[in-house]
Design a protein around this motif. Sequence first.
Motif, PDB file in Angstrom:
ATOM      1  N   GLY A  13     -39.724   4.226 -59.059  1.00 26.39           N
ATOM      2  CA  GLY A  13     -38.763   3.057 -58.968  1.00 26.39           C
ATOM      3  C   GLY A  13     -37.961   3.193 -60.454  1.00 26.39           C
ATOM      4  O   GLY A  13     -38.019   4.227 -61.269  1.00 26.39           O
ATOM      5  N   THR A  14     -36.986   2.134 -60.659  1.00 27.42           N
ATOM      6  CA  THR A  14     -36.101   2.122 -61.748  1.00 27.42           C
ATOM      7  C   THR A  14     -36.719   1.361 -62.955  1.00 27.42           C
ATOM      8  O   THR A  14     -37.332   0.340 -62.713  1.00 27.42           O
ATOM      9  N   PRO A  15     -37.012   2.194 -63.972  1.00 26.68           N
ATOM     10  CA  PRO A  15     -37.691   1.389 -65.067  1.00 26.68           C
ATOM     11  C   PRO A  15     -36.655   0.441 -65.909  1.00 26.68           C
ATOM     12  O   PRO A  15     -35.522   0.769 -65.669  1.00 26.68           O
ATOM     13  N   THR A  16     -37.311  -0.264 -66.713  1.00 24.96           N
ATOM     14  CA  THR A  16     -36.676  -1.485 -67.075  1.00 24.96           C
ATOM     15  C   THR A  16     -36.777  -1.552 -68.646  1.00 24.96           C
ATOM     16  O   THR A  16     -37.965  -1.393 -69.178  1.00 24.96           O
ATOM     17  N   VAL A  17     -35.917  -1.847 -69.379  1.00 29.03           N
ATOM     18  CA  VAL A  17     -36.046  -1.934 -70.725  1.00 29.03           C
ATOM     19  C   VAL A  17     -35.708  -3.463 -71.066  1.00 29.03           C
ATOM     20  O   VAL A  17     -34.568  -4.138 -70.735  1.00 29.03           O
ATOM     21  N   LEU A  18     -36.739  -4.080 -71.791  1.00 33.00           N
ATOM     22  CA  LEU A  18     -36.787  -5.593 -71.740  1.00 33.00           C
ATOM     23  C   LEU A  18     -36.131  -5.973 -73.524  1.00 33.00           C
ATOM     24  O   LEU A  18     -36.747  -5.280 -74.255  1.00 33.00           O
ATOM     25  N   CYS A  19     -35.117  -6.759 -73.642  1.00 34.12           N
ATOM     26  CA  CYS A  19     -34.555  -7.138 -74.914  1.00 34.12           C
ATOM     27  C   CYS A  19     -34.892  -8.477 -75.106  1.00 34.12           C
ATOM     28  O   CYS A  19     -34.554  -9.355 -74.211  1.00 34.12           O
ATOM     29  N   VAL A  20     -35.272  -8.920 -76.226  1.00 32.77           N
ATOM     30  CA  VAL A  20     -35.633 -10.279 -76.548  1.00 32.77           C
ATOM     31  C   VAL A  20     -34.972 -10.665 -77.865  1.00 32.77           C
ATOM     32  O   VAL A  20     -35.431 -10.217 -78.925  1.00 32.77           O
ATOM     33  N   ASP A  21     -34.217 -11.538 -78.009  1.00 31.08           N
ATOM     34  CA  ASP A  21     -33.571 -12.157 -79.189  1.00 31.08           C
ATOM     35  C   ASP A  21     -32.987 -13.514 -78.798  1.00 31.08           C
ATOM     36  O   ASP A  21     -32.642 -13.824 -77.800  1.00 31.08           O
ATOM     37  N   PRO A  67     -40.771   0.830 -69.976  1.00 33.78           N
ATOM     38  CA  PRO A  67     -41.285   1.828 -71.172  1.00 33.78           C
ATOM     39  C   PRO A  67     -41.138   1.355 -72.613  1.00 33.78           C
ATOM     40  O   PRO A  67     -41.913   1.550 -73.435  1.00 33.78           O
ATOM     41  N   VAL A  68     -39.778   0.429 -72.756  1.00 32.85           N
ATOM     42  CA  VAL A  68     -39.615   0.030 -74.094  1.00 32.85           C
ATOM     43  C   VAL A  68     -39.430  -1.367 -74.097  1.00 32.85           C
ATOM     44  O   VAL A  68     -38.724  -2.142 -72.966  1.00 32.85           O
ATOM     45  N   VAL A  69     -39.876  -2.163 -75.019  1.00 29.95           N
ATOM     46  CA  VAL A  69     -39.509  -3.489 -75.182  1.00 29.95           C
ATOM     47  C   VAL A  69     -38.904  -3.812 -76.712  1.00 29.95           C
ATOM     48  O   VAL A  69     -39.552  -3.116 -77.651  1.00 29.95           O
ATOM     49  N   ILE A  70     -37.676  -4.366 -76.916  1.00 25.77           N
ATOM     50  CA  ILE A  70     -36.924  -4.488 -78.158  1.00 25.77           C
ATOM     51  C   ILE A  70     -37.152  -5.892 -78.495  1.00 25.77           C
ATOM     52  O   ILE A  70     -36.740  -6.639 -77.721  1.00 25.77           O
ATOM     53  N   SER A  71     -37.476  -6.517 -79.561  1.00 29.16           N
ATOM     54  CA  SER A  71     -37.498  -7.852 -80.047  1.00 29.16           C
ATOM     55  C   SER A  71     -37.223  -8.226 -81.388  1.00 29.16           C
ATOM     56  O   SER A  71     -37.424  -7.175 -82.306  1.00 29.16           O
ATOM     57  N   ASP A  72     -36.499  -9.202 -81.567  1.00 31.01           N
ATOM     58  CA  ASP A  72     -36.232  -9.791 -82.543  1.00 31.01           C
ATOM     59  C   ASP A  72     -37.508 -10.026 -83.346  1.00 31.01           C
ATOM     60  O   ASP A  72     -38.418 -10.586 -82.899  1.00 31.01           O
ATOM     61  N   GLU A  89     -50.819  -6.282 -75.006  1.00 31.26           N
ATOM     62  CA  GLU A  89     -51.868  -6.736 -74.241  1.00 31.26           C
ATOM     63  C   GLU A  89     -51.703  -6.675 -72.783  1.00 31.26           C
ATOM     64  O   GLU A  89     -52.516  -6.160 -72.165  1.00 31.26           O
ATOM     65  N   LEU A  90     -50.681  -6.991 -72.188  1.00 29.01           N
ATOM     66  CA  LEU A  90     -50.259  -6.903 -71.090  1.00 29.01           C
ATOM     67  C   LEU A  90     -49.708  -5.350 -70.637  1.00 29.01           C
ATOM     68  O   LEU A  90     -50.229  -5.107 -69.405  1.00 29.01           O
ATOM     69  N   CYS A  91     -49.016  -4.692 -71.388  1.00 29.90           N
ATOM     70  CA  CYS A  91     -48.833  -3.344 -70.925  1.00 29.90           C
ATOM     71  C   CYS A  91     -49.036  -2.387 -72.209  1.00 29.90           C
ATOM     72  O   CYS A  91     -48.203  -1.999 -73.103  1.00 29.90           O
ATOM     73  N   PRO A  92     -50.216  -2.110 -72.266  1.00 30.62           N
ATOM     74  CA  PRO A  92     -50.565  -1.364 -73.419  1.00 30.62           C
ATOM     75  C   PRO A  92     -49.754   0.226 -73.470  1.00 30.62           C
ATOM     76  O   PRO A  92     -49.685   0.766 -74.676  1.00 30.62           O
ATOM     77  N   GLU A  93     -49.249   0.832 -72.462  1.00 30.89           N
ATOM     78  CA  GLU A  93     -48.483   2.060 -72.647  1.00 30.89           C
ATOM     79  C   GLU A  93     -46.963   1.552 -73.077  1.00 30.89           C
ATOM     80  O   GLU A  93     -46.461   2.628 -73.634  1.00 30.89           O
ATOM     81  N   THR A  94     -46.589   0.595 -72.975  1.00 27.55           N
ATOM     82  CA  THR A  94     -45.048   0.022 -73.254  1.00 27.55           C
ATOM     83  C   THR A  94     -45.112   0.428 -74.871  1.00 27.55           C
ATOM     84  O   THR A  94     -45.827  -0.046 -75.734  1.00 27.55           O
ATOM     85  N   LEU A  95     -43.942   0.911 -75.309  1.00 25.82           N
ATOM     86  CA  LEU A  95     -43.492   1.278 -76.684  1.00 25.82           C
ATOM     87  C   LEU A  95     -42.766   0.163 -77.275  1.00 25.82           C
ATOM     88  O   LEU A  95     -41.758  -0.422 -76.516  1.00 25.82           O
ATOM     89  N   ASN A  96     -43.138  -0.558 -78.371  1.00 25.94           N
ATOM     90  CA  ASN A  96     -42.231  -1.583 -78.888  1.00 25.94           C
ATOM     91  C   ASN A  96     -41.510  -1.334 -79.974  1.00 25.94           C
ATOM     92  O   ASN A  96     -41.939  -0.500 -80.755  1.00 25.94           O
ATOM     93  N   VAL A  97     -40.366  -2.002 -80.099  1.00 20.26           N
ATOM     94  CA  VAL A  97     -39.358  -1.588 -81.038  1.00 20.26           C
ATOM     95  C   VAL A  97     -38.951  -2.956 -81.656  1.00 20.26           C
ATOM     96  O   VAL A  97     -38.568  -3.942 -80.988  1.00 20.26           O
ATOM     97  N   LEU A  98     -39.210  -3.115 -83.063  1.00 15.49           N
ATOM     98  CA  LEU A  98     -39.049  -4.500 -83.692  1.00 15.49           C
ATOM     99  C   LEU A  98     -37.428  -4.383 -84.413  1.00 15.49           C
ATOM    100  O   LEU A  98     -37.363  -3.510 -85.317  1.00 15.49           O
ATOM    101  N   LEU A  99     -36.625  -5.656 -84.046  1.00 17.62           N
ATOM    102  CA  LEU A  99     -35.378  -5.453 -84.457  1.00 17.62           C
ATOM    103  C   LEU A  99     -35.004  -6.626 -85.458  1.00 17.62           C
ATOM    104  O   LEU A  99     -35.203  -7.747 -84.949  1.00 17.62           O
ATOM    105  N   THR A 100     -34.830  -6.488 -86.786  1.00 13.93           N
ATOM    106  CA  THR A 100     -34.504  -7.608 -87.752  1.00 13.93           C
ATOM    107  C   THR A 100     -34.151  -7.253 -88.863  1.00 13.93           C
ATOM    108  O   THR A 100     -34.419  -5.840 -89.332  1.00 13.93           O
ATOM    109  N   GLY A 101     -33.498  -8.163 -89.611  1.00 12.09           N
ATOM    110  CA  GLY A 101     -33.187  -7.540 -91.091  1.00 12.09           C
ATOM    111  C   GLY A 101     -33.833  -8.355 -92.100  1.00 12.09           C
ATOM    112  O   GLY A 101     -33.701  -8.280 -93.351  1.00 12.09           O
ATOM    113  N   GLN A 102     -34.845  -9.353 -91.677  1.00 13.55           N
ATOM    114  CA  GLN A 102     -35.496 -10.109 -92.541  1.00 13.55           C
ATOM    115  C   GLN A 102     -37.154  -9.936 -92.698  1.00 13.55           C
ATOM    116  O   GLN A 102     -37.804 -10.775 -93.001  1.00 13.55           O
ATOM    117  N   ALA A 103     -37.473  -8.925 -91.861  1.00 15.89           N
ATOM    118  CA  ALA A 103     -39.177  -8.634 -91.692  1.00 15.89           C
ATOM    119  C   ALA A 103     -39.755  -8.365 -92.870  1.00 15.89           C
ATOM    120  O   ALA A 103     -39.161  -7.568 -93.929  1.00 15.89           O
TER     121      ALA A 103
END
Length: 423
Positions: A13-21, A67-72, A89-103
Amino acid sequence: MDEVARIISGLAGTPTVLCVDDEKIILTSLQEQLRNNLTGIEIEIAESGEEGLEVLRDLIEENVLVPVVISDQLMPGMRGEEFLEKVHELCPETLNVLLTGQATADSVGAAVNRANLYRYIGKPWGEGDLKLTVREAIRAWGRARNLKQKEQELREAHEASLRFVPGEFLSALGKERLVEVREGHAVEANMQVVFADMRSFSKHAESLGSRPAFDLLNEYINILDTEFRAAGGFIAGLEGDGILALFPGPPADAVLAGIKAHHKLLEREQSESNQPNIQMGLAVHTGDLVLGTVGNSERLKCDVIGDPVNFCARLEGLTRQFDTPMIVSEDVAKAIGDDAKLRRIPAVQIKGREELCAVYEVLDALPEASKSSRLATLGQFDEAVQMFEAGNQEGASELFNNICDLDPTDQVTAHMIKLATLD
């Protein structure tokens, strides 16, 4: 077509990238840049960690790959590293990207340790950096997914091979995988040998037809395999309706497993009135044998060789001669002691042995009523056997007849009457 495109095109199927901010302008920018640089991928957005988890659960329910989740990092309510930890926990195979200037170093470290963080990108970001990060993440995700699929295929192939060559057989040879086995691999071992044979299978095949008879045979094998494995044994050979099983443990393991298998067949007979009854002859012997491979480099077969195997096969033949479900050798009878109720049958001549061999009927394998009646006359039977072996056929015949009067279903005693009369 580059590697990322091949990964995407190879998915069902068509994969999805999830962005959260929590900032809409950031989400819009992410969405536009990813769409400009990635083809064949959907972009989903959410304005909080809580909403992001709802979107992710919906995608999982719809069997959509993420495949990828991007989160602030800094968002009202659920912070970025906490959200990504729940994503992991929900998707152990998904790779996560942290997007922030104040981490902080602590928050990034927490995300790395608990959320499968692939990379940290600082704000403001460059479009080229975002493109490279997401493409590399998809590439890494695709490679890991492909490796996992290959490992699964190898596991399935290995499990399939164990249906043809038992894992216990491989272990005895000191091997873990079937591909390690070569011609001539062999090992000597002291084991308990079980031979079992389904009675009247040819008649079942004639009356039922080939396919139902085939299903009946598999049902029979499955019953025995379950009981044998539970007692530490394994089926080492199948030849039509004949079964060869081995038990590395003490003789009692094999005997008790054989008794339980008979009881399972009796339970089946009582519960399945519309099904043909399965009756079985089973014998147990013990001794030193050789497990190994026979054949050549083109075709190999795992086999068990040794006098105990041949002797046990002939013992099983006696179950038909005496019309009793289970017989054990004298060596087994001595080893199990009081673990099972036995009745000694007069010594018989067995092919391959010069001397007469004592054999024992296993009374515990009989239906309860038959077992009780045999135990009630056990003293008389033992006395009759002693008379028979001492040459007093007349006295033995009289006692055997008395036993048959008390229990007309005692086929072993009926057979002994014939032998005493012949002598």
